[in-house]
Write an enzyme that holds these catalytic residues in place. Structure first.
Site, short mmCIF file in Angstrom:
data_model
loop_
_atom_site.label_atom_id
_atom_site.label_comp_id
_atom_site.label_asym_id
_atom_site.label_seq_id
_atom_site.Cartn_x
_atom_site.Cartn_y
_atom_site.Cartn_z
N TYR A 154 0.82 -1.21 0.00
CA TYR A 154 0.00 0.00 0.00
C TYR A 154 0.86 1.27 0.00
CZ TYR A 154 -4.57 2.21 0.76
OH TYR A 154 -5.73 2.93 0.61
N LYS A 161 -3.50 8.43 2.76
CA LYS A 161 -4.72 8.28 3.57
C LYS A 161 -4.54 8.89 4.96
CE LYS A 161 -7.50 6.13 0.73
NZ LYS A 161 -8.71 6.80 0.20
#
Length: 255
Positions: A154, A161
């Site tokens: 990720y 995020k």
């Protein structure tokens, strides 16, 4: 939920296909009584075809959140369809492939900057573009994913995020005096086109299915869509700056 959003005017961004969480949020919002306007980026003809699959076909506005002219013209474009907005769903996220897949230590700044601009800063950009249409009681909702740990593959999207969560807290602080709420929904993994583009996504899937106390259906975005609608509604009038999890309870479990 039949009257949850009765009379509400909702702008939904980020629809790519009818598997998108944003599509299911738009569908749930219409079913709850809202009038929905969509934005699309890139393949606008595809988004317009997908819009026809909603219970009521929704108009589609072109919006590239990296294009200031698009942002400056958004309010006027929305006014062609509705006279204001009661809610906005920010379902926009992107990271170049060099910023994903285990390349964290070697990703160049230009790719990191793109990930942060599109996935985090754009929430502020969208909020400001829509601000002339928003009034007291309106709601901004963004899409989050757990970034309390370093997920395999990720990489810089996880950093983006985390930036999105911080952005939301500052939006809540600065827009709160005008009665505008800003919150995030942290969703469990759903098999969307965007999710499939993330290297190692299958490791997320396995973890959620095995450890969510309520269980987790990778093929069903409906629980996430309903959580979005709840935040867009009037039923959480004192909730802002919050991350609401719609993940089967996974985030609360230990290893």
């Amino acid at each position: 939920m039949s009257n949850l959003l009765e009379g509400k005017r909702i702008l939904v961004t980020g629809i790519i296909t009818d598997a998108s969480i944003a599509f299911h949020a738009a569908k749930a919002a219409q079913e709850a009584g809202a009038t929905v306007v969509l934005t699309g980026f890139g393949r606008l003809s595809l988004v317009k075809r997908v819009a026809k699959r909603l219970p009521t076909e929704a108009p589609v506005i072109e919006l590239d959140v990296q294009d200031q002219e698009h942002l400056d013209g958004l309010a006027d474009a929305v006014r062609e369809h509705v006279d204001g907005l009661d809610g906005v769903l920010h379902s926009i996220g992107f990271a170049p492939m060099d910023a994903l897949g285990g390349n964290f230590l070697h990703t160049e700044w230009k790719d990191v900057a793109t990930a942060v601009e599109v996935s985090a800063y754009s929430f502020k950009s969208l909020a400001m573009a829509c601000k002339p249409l928003l009034g007291p009681g309106s709601s901004l909702v963004g899409m989050d994913f757990d970034n309390t740990v370093a997920w395999p593959g990720y990489d810089w999207m996880g950093v983006a995020k985390a930036a999105l969560e911080a952005t939301t807290r500052y939006l809540a602080r600065d827009l709160g005096p005008e009665g505008i709420r800003a919150n995030l929904v942290a969703a469990g993994p759903v098999r969307t086109m965007a999710a499939k583009s993330i290297p190692g996504f299958d490791t997320f899937e396995e973890a959620w299915v095995q450890r969510s106390p309520l269980g987790w259906d990778l093929e069903d975005p409906t629980p996430v869509a309903r959580t979005i609608c709840a935040l867009l509604s009037d039923w959480l009038p004192a909730t802002t700056g919050e991350v609401v999890h719609a993940d089967g309870g996974y985030h609360a479990m230990g290893a």
